[in-house]
Structure formats: structure tokens, C-alpha cells
Design a protein around this motif. Structure first.
Motif, PDB file in Angstrom:
ATOM      1  N   SER A  96       3.816 -16.645 -46.599  1.00  0.00           N
ATOM      2  CA  SER A  96       4.186 -15.254 -46.357  1.00  0.00           C
ATOM      3  C   SER A  96       4.386 -14.496 -47.664  1.00  0.00           C
TER       4      SER A  96
ATOM      5  N   MET B 152       1.006 -13.600 -49.043  1.00  0.00           N
ATOM      6  CA  MET B 152       0.382 -12.501 -48.316  1.00  0.00           C
ATOM      7  C   MET B 152       1.032 -11.170 -48.667  1.00  0.00           C
ATOM      8  N   LYS B 153       2.320 -11.201 -48.892  1.00  0.00           N
ATOM      9  CA  LYS B 153       3.042  -9.964 -49.196  1.00  0.00           C
ATOM     10  C   LYS B 153       2.862  -9.543 -50.653  1.00  0.00           C
TER      11      LYS B 153
ATOM     12  N   ALA C 295       3.997 -14.094 -39.618  1.00  0.00           N
ATOM     13  CA  ALA C 295       5.185 -13.314 -39.982  1.00  0.00           C
ATOM     14  C   ALA C 295       4.828 -12.248 -41.005  1.00  0.00           C
ATOM     15  N   ARG C 296       5.501 -11.117 -40.922  1.00  0.00           N
ATOM     16  CA  ARG C 296       5.218 -10.023 -41.845  1.00  0.00           C
ATOM     17  C   ARG C 296       6.070 -10.083 -43.102  1.00  0.00           C
ATOM     18  N   THR C 297       7.149 -10.857 -43.072  1.00  0.00           N
ATOM     19  CA  THR C 297       8.006 -10.983 -44.251  1.00  0.00           C
ATOM     20  C   THR C 297       8.389 -12.448 -44.425  1.00  0.00           C
TER      21      THR C 297
ATOM     22  N   ARG D  26      -5.588 -10.972 -41.244  1.00  0.00           N
ATOM     23  CA  ARG D  26      -4.686 -10.386 -42.234  1.00  0.00           C
ATOM     24  C   ARG D  26      -5.403  -9.878 -43.479  1.00  0.00           C
ATOM     25  N   THR D  27      -6.628 -10.352 -43.724  1.00  0.00           N
ATOM     26  CA  THR D  27      -7.326  -9.989 -44.964  1.00  0.00           C
ATOM     27  C   THR D  27      -8.563  -9.132 -44.705  1.00  0.00           C
TER      28      THR D  27
END
Length: 257
Positions: free
Chosen positions: A85, A88-89, A168-170, A255-256
Motif C-alpha cells: 500500500s 502504491m501511495k 486498500a487505499r491507505t 490500480r495502475t
């Protein structure tokens, strides 16, 4: 086929990167190692005298250690979700993609690092278990089967954690989601016999993926009959692994985009 060597090289390099990141997050690594040890000590010394596991297992420490080993794998793999995560963030994935690094090597790097961390923590937990009275009686073949079951579950849990990290976003949410995975050993035969549970819980405990793994480890380590439990455990691990790899690949592409 020509892309395979490049993908393997990328995965190896990114595994080294993830291990170096782990060294910088030493507090998280220590926590994932110490929590299973603390829980084992609590159950053995605080509750062990009040729990009857039957004459077949002897002292409570002989009963509880296999469950703690699976609990250790759950705690250790949780850091994978947070690490994925954070990547990704943080935008590092865009840099990797500009270097023509695919999603599978990125995630495989995290999984390999998680496996290494889990093997170290499992060895530490097992060493403490021996110090407090755990005495395995496994045969040579039994030790190989124990290693196979443990490694299969560590890989499966690490890949599903990678998928959670993508979902998850975070990083905070990723850590929260992995709680459910770390919780699975509790409604199983890890700490108390399933027969002692209420009827409504017994059905779930009998048919969830952690129970056959714990029963396999317990029987193999104590040199007791295990029946088909190891094969059931490996089938569960293989199924989880296949689903997790496919799901993480799909989530990475989403996500990408």
C-alpha cells in the motif's frame, strides 16, 4: 518465454529492495516477531493450567506451539499489505513501470521478503518454545512435511496480504484489513480443542483453512497420526495462493491504469 529471465531478475532485485526497506522499519519487524512470542507465553503461563487438551498432548505447551507458528505467519505477512500500500501511495510504482518492470515482479519482491521475514520469526518463536518446554518428536520425513506446510501457508498468506495492500487505499487501511487474516487461528484448534467450542462455532472451526494446517503441524511435530490433514492443508494453501495471485494481478492492473 524471452521475458521470463527479465521478470525473474526484476523480482530478485525487488526482493532485495523490500528486505532493505524492512531493515529501515525495524520496529514493525520486531513487533511481528514479538507478538506471537508474547501470546505464546501468555497462553502457556497464564491460561495453560486451566485448559484441558487431553492426555494425548501432555503439557499445554505441546498443544499450543503449532498454532502459534501459524499465528506468527499471519502477523508477519500483515506487513506485506502495508508495504504494498505504501508503494502504491508513494508513486514508486510509476517509476518501476517507466523502467518496464511489471506488476508480478513488484509483488513477488514483497512476497519473497515477507517469506524471509516469516522464516526468521518462525525460527525465533520455535526457539523460544523449546526453551519453555516444547519437545518435538518428529521424524525426518515429518520435519520435511512441517516445513512444506509452513512454507505453503507463509506464501499463501503473503500473497493474499499483497492483494489486500492493492485493495486498500491507505497503509492504515491495509493494516486494518489484515486483522481478519491474523484472527483466523483463534476460531480453530490453535489454542483449545474444537470439541470444547459452542456448536455454532464448531462448524466454522472444523472447516476453515487454518485448522487442517494446525492439526498437521501438531501431529507431525509430536509424531502422532495425521491422516489426510497435511493434504487438506496443502490444498487449502494452494487454493488461497492461486486466488491471491490472480486477484493481485487484476487489482494491480486496475490500480495502475
Amino acid at each position: 518465454m524471452s521475458d521470463a529471465p527479465g521478470a525473474l531478475t526484476h523480482a530478485a532485485v525487488l526482493s532485495g529492495r523490500s528486505l532493505r526497506v524492512s531493515r529501515r522499519n525495524i520496529d514493525a519487524v520486531i513487533t511481528s516477531m514479538m507478538l506471537p512470542i508474547m501470546l505464546m507465553l501468555i497462553f502457556v503461563y497464564f491460561f495453560g493450567g486451566a485448559i484441558d487438551t487431553g492426555a494425548d498432548h501432555g503439557p499445554y505447551v505441546m498443544y499450543v506451539v503449532p498454532g502459534v507458528l501459524l499465528l506468527c505467519a499471519g502477523f508477519g505477512s500483515a506487513t506485506t499489505a502495508v508495504a504494498v500500500s505504501e508503494d502504491m501511495k508513494g508513486g514508486i510504482i510509476d517509476r518501476f513501470r517507466s523502467l518496464d518492470v511489471g506488476g508480478t515482479p513488484v509483488l513477488a519482491g514483497h512476497v519473497v521478503a515477507s517469506t524471509v521475514r516469516n522464516l526468521v520469526s518462525t525460527t525465533l518463536v520455535f526457539g523460544v518454545a523449546v526453551l519453555i518446554g516444547f519437545r518435538p518428536a518428529a521424524t525426518g520425513a515429518g520435519w520435511l512435511a512441517v516445513a512444506a506446510v509452513l512454507l505453503a501457508y507463509i506464501l499463501a498468506l503473503s500473497w493474499i496480504s499483497a492483494a489486500i495492500g492493492l485493495l486498500a487505499r491507505t497503509p492504515e487501511a491495509a493494516g486494518g484489513f489484515t486483522f481478519f487474516m491474523s484472527f483466523l487461528p483463534y476460531p480453530s484448534s490453535a489454542f483449545v480443542p474444537i470439541d470444547s467450542m459452542p456448536g455454532w462455532l464448531r462448524g466454522f472451526a472444523d472447516h476453515q483453512p487454518i485448522t487442517p494446517a494446525i492439526e498437521s503441524l501438531r501431529g507431525l511435530l509430536l509424531n502422532q497420526p495425521v491422516g489426510n490433514a497435511p493434504w487438506v492443508a496443502l490444498a487449502w494453501a494452494a487454493g488461497i495462493l492461486l486466488v491471491a495471485v490472480g486477484l493481485s494481478g487484476m487489482l494491480f492492473r486496475l490500480r495502475t491504469r
